[in-house]
Motif scaffolding. Structure first.
Motif, PDB file in Angstrom:
ATOM      1  N   THR A  38      -1.877   5.632  -5.891  1.00 40.13           N
ATOM      2  CA  THR A  38      -1.873   5.528  -4.434  1.00 40.13           C
ATOM      3  C   THR A  38      -2.897   4.465  -4.045  1.00 40.13           C
ATOM      4  OG1 THR A  38      -1.325   7.883  -4.270  1.00 40.13           O
ATOM      5  CG2 THR A  38      -2.119   6.781  -2.262  1.00 40.13           C
ATOM      6  N   TYR A  39      -2.416   3.474  -3.296  1.00 37.74           N
ATOM      7  CA  TYR A  39      -3.239   2.340  -2.891  1.00 37.74           C
ATOM      8  C   TYR A  39      -3.482   2.411  -1.390  1.00 37.74           C
ATOM      9  CZ  TYR A  39      -1.418   0.674  -7.361  1.00 37.74           C
ATOM     10  OH  TYR A  39      -1.060   0.567  -8.682  1.00 37.74           O
ATOM     11  N   THR A  40      -4.744   2.193  -0.993  1.00 35.97           N
ATOM     12  CA  THR A  40      -5.121   2.218   0.415  1.00 35.97           C
ATOM     13  C   THR A  40      -5.948   0.979   0.717  1.00 35.97           C
ATOM     14  OG1 THR A  40      -5.251   4.640   0.267  1.00 35.97           O
ATOM     15  CG2 THR A  40      -6.234   3.594   2.217  1.00 35.97           C
ATOM     16  N   LYS A  87      -8.563  -1.176   2.523  1.00 34.52           N
ATOM     17  CA  LYS A  87      -9.815  -0.903   3.230  1.00 34.52           C
ATOM     18  C   LYS A  87     -10.096  -2.032   4.217  1.00 34.52           C
ATOM     19  CE  LYS A  87     -13.004   1.182   1.003  1.00 34.52           C
ATOM     20  NZ  LYS A  87     -13.158   2.486   1.560  1.00 34.52           N
ATOM     21  N   MET A 141       0.826  -1.199   0.000  1.00 41.23           N
ATOM     22  CA  MET A 141       0.000   0.000   0.000  1.00 41.23           C
ATOM     23  C   MET A 141       0.866   1.257   0.000  1.00 41.23           C
ATOM     24  SD  MET A 141      -3.123  -1.107  -0.133  1.00 41.23           S
ATOM     25  CE  MET A 141      -2.398  -2.328  -1.216  1.00 41.23           C
ATOM     26  N   GLY A 142       0.266   2.355  -0.394  1.00 37.15           N
ATOM     27  CA  GLY A 142       0.955   3.637  -0.423  1.00 37.15           C
ATOM     28  C   GLY A 142       1.106   4.137  -1.845  1.00 37.15           C
TER      29      GLY A 142
END
Length: 178
Positions: free
Chosen positions: A42-44, A46, A18-19
């Motif tokens: 940008t990966y988050t 969940k 992530m990031g």
């Protein structure tokens, strides 16, 4: 002759993945403006295990973005094969992590038809030796690396401030051939 199956990362630590990732090079896509620069994702992660995806690029002095979600193609598999769906785009795509270094600082991402390829880095620039090694890895997986296009990246990447184009702008511009 049938192409060999792609080698995909097994046991990808999704939390470490992530990031923010900068696009160092890619195959040109219909879904991105041809003059895009400072492109990044940008990966988050969940709470439900899906990944929020925010792709951004700058064109004509404006930030354009598209958002979507990714999830494991097969929740029971330990392979880094994800399915991605973007808002406004009626297509689900494959996102397969083919290589990530042990420090999760650079990666090679593709899809099984070998029509899309991305070289990603946590920094906006990658030294030539590492870049060449990542290109070699993609070539070994059967990608036509002559199609790689280096993404212009600023020495100081832009922040989120500044003029913003409509959400999904690159999707609409791609339909117009821009």
């Amino acid at each position: 002759m049938a192409e060999k199956e792609l080698k995909v990362v097994k046991g990808l630590d999704l939390k470490r993945y992530m990031g923010r990732w900068y696009e160092i090079a890619s195959f040109q896509s219909l879904f991105q403006p041809k003059d895009g620069r400072d492109t990044r994702a940008t990966y988050t992660l969940k709470d439900d295990g899906t990944v929020h995806v925010l792709n951004e690029t700058w064109t004509g002095g404006k930030r354009i973005s598209i958002e979507g979600y990714a999830s494991k193609a097969d929740p029971k598999s330990d392979e880094a094969k994800l399915k991605v769906k973007f808002n406004l785009v009626p297509i689900v795509g494959d996102y397969w992590v083919l290589y990530v270094d042990p420090g999760y600082q650079y990666a090679v991402v593709g899809e099984p038809r070998r029509k899309s390829l991305w070289i990603l880095s946590r920094r906006s620039h990658l030294n030539k030796e590492i870049y060449d090694d990542l290109v070699k890895k993609a070539k070994e997986e059967g990608y036509d690396v002559s199609k790689l296009h280096k993404t212009p990246q600023s020495d100081t990447p832009p922040n989120e401030e500044g003029p913003v184009d409509i959400k999904g702008g690159w999707w609409f511009k791609s339909l117009l051939g821009k």
